[in-house]
Scaffold this motif. Structure first.
Motif, short mmCIF file in Angstrom:
data_model
loop_
_atom_site.label_atom_id
_atom_site.label_comp_id
_atom_site.label_asym_id
_atom_site.label_seq_id
_atom_site.Cartn_x
_atom_site.Cartn_y
_atom_site.Cartn_z
N ILE A 202 109.00 24.44 51.71
CA ILE A 202 107.69 24.21 51.10
C ILE A 202 106.62 24.71 52.06
CG2 ILE A 202 106.07 22.48 50.21
CD1 ILE A 202 108.50 20.76 49.48
N THR A 203 105.68 25.49 51.54
CA THR A 203 104.58 26.02 52.33
C THR A 203 103.26 25.51 51.78
OG1 THR A 203 104.44 28.01 50.94
CG2 THR A 203 105.84 28.13 52.90
N THR A 204 102.30 25.30 52.65
CA THR A 204 100.95 24.94 52.22
C THR A 204 99.94 25.42 53.25
OG1 THR A 204 99.45 23.13 51.58
CG2 THR A 204 101.12 22.63 53.25
N ASP A 205 98.76 25.80 52.77
CA ASP A 205 97.68 26.18 53.68
C ASP A 205 96.78 25.00 54.02
OD1 ASP A 205 96.47 25.98 51.18
OD2 ASP A 205 96.19 28.15 50.96
N ALA A 206 97.19 23.80 53.62
CA ALA A 206 96.44 22.59 53.96
C ALA A 206 96.47 22.36 55.47
CB ALA A 206 97.03 21.38 53.24
N LYS A 207 95.41 21.75 55.96
CA LYS A 207 95.36 21.32 57.35
C LYS A 207 95.75 19.86 57.39
CE LYS A 207 92.36 21.42 61.44
NZ LYS A 207 90.97 21.68 61.91
N ILE A 208 96.84 19.53 58.08
CA ILE A 208 97.38 18.18 58.09
C ILE A 208 98.04 17.94 59.44
CG2 ILE A 208 99.44 19.02 56.90
CD1 ILE A 208 99.85 16.23 55.76
N ASP A 209 97.88 16.75 60.00
CA ASP A 209 98.48 16.51 61.30
C ASP A 209 99.99 16.30 61.15
OD1 ASP A 209 99.27 13.59 61.31
OD2 ASP A 209 97.12 13.31 61.00
N GLU A 255 96.50 9.76 56.51
CA GLU A 255 96.46 8.63 55.59
C GLU A 255 95.06 8.07 55.37
OE1 GLU A 255 98.51 9.20 57.98
OE2 GLU A 255 100.59 8.86 57.36
N ASN A 256 94.12 8.38 56.27
CA ASN A 256 92.75 7.86 56.16
C ASN A 256 91.81 8.83 55.44
OD1 ASN A 256 93.35 5.48 57.66
ND2 ASN A 256 93.25 6.67 59.55
N PRO A 258 90.00 10.60 52.45
CA PRO A 258 89.73 10.11 51.09
C PRO A 258 90.53 10.81 49.99
CG PRO A 258 87.85 11.33 51.95
CD PRO A 258 88.77 11.09 53.10
N GLN A 259 91.05 12.01 50.26
CA GLN A 259 91.81 12.74 49.25
C GLN A 259 93.30 12.83 49.60
OE1 GLN A 259 88.77 16.11 49.23
NE2 GLN A 259 89.34 16.08 47.07
N TRP A 260 93.73 11.94 50.48
CA TRP A 260 95.13 11.91 50.88
C TRP A 260 96.06 11.74 49.68
CZ3 TRP A 260 98.44 13.25 54.38
CH2 TRP A 260 99.68 12.64 54.47
N SER A 261 95.71 10.85 48.75
CA SER A 261 96.59 10.60 47.60
C SER A 261 96.71 11.84 46.72
CB SER A 261 96.06 9.42 46.78
OG SER A 261 94.76 9.69 46.29
N GLN A 262 95.65 12.66 46.64
CA GLN A 262 95.72 13.89 45.85
C GLN A 262 96.69 14.89 46.48
OE1 GLN A 262 91.06 13.69 45.48
NE2 GLN A 262 91.80 15.47 44.37
N PHE A 263 96.59 15.03 47.80
CA PHE A 263 97.52 15.95 48.47
C PHE A 263 98.95 15.46 48.31
CE2 PHE A 263 100.09 17.04 52.20
CZ PHE A 263 100.05 18.42 52.11
N LYS A 264 99.16 14.16 48.47
CA LYS A 264 100.50 13.61 48.34
C LYS A 264 101.05 13.83 46.94
CE LYS A 264 103.23 9.46 49.30
NZ LYS A 264 103.22 8.07 49.81
N LEU A 265 100.18 13.71 45.91
CA LEU A 265 100.61 13.96 44.54
C LEU A 265 101.03 15.42 44.37
CD1 LEU A 265 100.98 13.11 41.59
CD2 LEU A 265 98.54 13.59 41.23
N GLY A 266 100.26 16.34 44.96
CA GLY A 266 100.61 17.76 44.86
C GLY A 266 101.95 18.05 45.50
N LEU A 267 102.19 17.50 46.68
CA LEU A 267 103.46 17.69 47.36
C LEU A 267 104.60 17.05 46.56
CD1 LEU A 267 104.59 18.95 49.97
CD2 LEU A 267 104.33 16.71 51.05
N GLN A 268 104.31 15.89 45.97
CA GLN A 268 105.30 15.19 45.14
C GLN A 268 105.70 16.04 43.94
OE1 GLN A 268 106.36 11.72 45.35
NE2 GLN A 268 107.58 11.85 43.48
N LYS A 269 104.71 16.67 43.28
CA LYS A 269 104.99 17.49 42.10
C LYS A 269 105.87 18.68 42.46
CE LYS A 269 103.64 17.26 38.45
NZ LYS A 269 104.23 16.63 37.24
N VAL A 270 105.55 19.36 43.57
CA VAL A 270 106.36 20.51 43.98
C VAL A 270 107.79 20.08 44.29
CG1 VAL A 270 106.68 22.25 45.79
CG2 VAL A 270 104.41 21.88 44.81
N ALA A 271 107.94 19.00 45.06
CA ALA A 271 109.27 18.53 45.43
C ALA A 271 110.07 18.08 44.21
CB ALA A 271 109.15 17.39 46.44
N GLU A 272 109.40 17.36 43.30
CA GLU A 272 110.10 16.87 42.10
C GLU A 272 110.56 18.02 41.21
OE1 GLU A 272 108.83 14.39 38.17
OE2 GLU A 272 108.53 13.35 40.08
N GLU A 273 109.70 19.02 41.04
CA GLU A 273 110.09 20.16 40.20
C GLU A 273 111.27 20.92 40.82
OE1 GLU A 273 106.87 22.71 39.07
OE2 GLU A 273 105.92 21.15 37.84
#
Length: 410
Positions: A202-209, A255-256, A258-273
């Motif tokens: 899985i690849t993403t251009d998101a900035k995440i620690d 995790e802090n 404000p849009q953490w849940s949106q990113f997590k949902l996107g990653l969840q969708k890719v992994a689930e598919e």
């Protein structure tokens, strides 16, 4: 791009790939490990990317996994993943480990990378050595680009008994920056992961620690890749890797945010598919089976029941034969290690109730048979013992599964 039903802010990229996120390249070539198909591929980031991975819990971890773990543990970053098919480089002793290190080193030299920024993955027959001259020559032939045709070449290079490539891609908006998550996977047999699936990238251009990336990957793996089964067999080479290169230039996700849940949902969708595509492409399979369990005491118990149902050979063969034999489902639930009250359990095939109040229910055999003949068979179980729910995916068990695996090495 199509809007998903989950949220207006998450967009599915219909023809997206692992090179859709900014700064990612890919390539695949025929190095000669297989007769004619592509068998060596690479995913390359223009810059080092924060990375996380999960690995098989098999006691016989393949050499490439050990090398990849060393790479990620050194700095939590990767810039390339080099992958071969045909030979798993598993159970190959010290020579196999040195070959995996050489695969990493040659890739690093070719693309002028730090060795610990390169991950290695292999898939194929266990107990055979890599033909390293072909591996080195193949790496020298790789010409990564951001074009979708090269992503397709990569996707073909990682397949073994798969009949189709597995891809998924989503776009979302984080801090008013476009963020893309893309994925590619392979897997068809030996699928009963205890951490991930056969191979998934899985690849993403998101900035995440790095710490947050590792945590979210582990959480999502438990509800996606860990919830599929084809044949109850866990591979020596199972691995999921996520690379996040930060080129979308959003504020650092954790995790802090404000849009953490949106990113997590996107990653969840890719992994689930990707997980569902692997389950659907199980060796010899003709149908995808989805089991949803509700009313469990905990999510873990819901997931246990769901996965036991899709993993039951009796259930799988009944689905193949379009036989609405709900007794097989009852049998599986009955010996699962969860809390339940039999008189509360209900079993449905789509909207048709088959079992309720510990008694058979009147239903149309024609309707049930029609539901079982669809490409996706949906089984719903209500435990009525709590508020938690879970899902699992699998496939039917056919004559072709035996044929494929009776002559796998030939």
């Amino acid at each position: 791009m199509l809007k998903t039903k989950d949220t207006s802010e998450l967009l599915k990229i219909k023809n997206g790939t692992v090179v859709s996120p900014k700064g990612f390249l890919a390539a695949g070539v025929h190095a000669g490990l297989r007769y004619s198909k592509n068998d060596l591929g690479i995913i390359l980031s223009e810059v080092p990317a924060n990375s996380a991975a999960v690995y098989t819990q098999s006691h016989f971890q393949a050499a490439p996994l050990k090398v990849t773990q060393e790479s990620i543990n050194q700095a939590g970053m990767l810039q390339a993943i080099i992958v071969n098919s045909a030979v798993a480089n598993a159970c190959t002793g010290e020579k196999g480990l040195q070959d995996a290190y050489e695969m990493r080193a040659h890739c690093a030299r070719k693309f002028q990378l730090a060795e610990h920024h390169v991950a290695v993955a292999s898939t194929g027959v266990i107990g055979e050595y890599l033909e390293m001259e072909k591996i080195r020559d193949g790496i020298d032939q790789l010409k990564p680009s951001s074009q979708n045709n090269q992503a397709e070449n990569f996707g073909q290079a990682i397949l073994t008994t798969d009949t189709v490539m597995k891809t998924s891609c989503y776009e979302l908006n984080i801090d008013e920056k476009k963020v893309i998550i893309g994925g590619a996977a392979k897997g068809s047999g030996m699928i009963h992961p205890n951490m991930g699936t056969m191979l998934s990238f899985i690849t993403t251009d998101a900035k995440i620690d790095s710490d947050s990336l590792h945590t979210v990957l582990k959480d999502i793996t438990n509800t996606t890749f860990n919830q599929i089964t084809v044949d109850g067999e866990t591979s020596t080479n199972d691995m999921v890797i996520v690379m996040a290169n930060g080129l979308a230039e959003n504020q650092t996700l954790n995790e802090n945010h404000p849009q953490w849940s949106q990113f997590k949902l996107g990653l969840q969708k890719v992994a689930e598919e990707l997980a569902k595509q692997i389950a659907k492409d199980g060796e010899g399979a003709t149908k995808l089976i989805e089991v949803k369990v509700t009313g469990a005491k905990t999510v873990n118990e819901a997931n246990i029941v769901a996965k036991k149902i899709v993993g039951s050979n009796l259930v799988k063969t009944a689905v193949y034969g379009a036989d609405a034999n709900w007794g097989r489902i009852v049998g599986v639930i009955g010996h699962s290690d969860v809390s339940l009250q039999p008189e509360l359990v209900e079993i449905y095939l789509e909207d048709t109730c088959l079992f309720k109040e510990n008694s058979p229910q009147a239903y149309s055999e024609e309707t049930a048979t029609a539901a079982l003949k669809k490409e996706q068979v949906n089984i719903l179980v209500h435990l009525k013992n709590g508020d938690a729910s879970g899902k699992a995916w699998g496939c039917d068990l056919t004559y072709d599964y035996v044929k494929i695996n009776a002559s796998y090495r030939t």
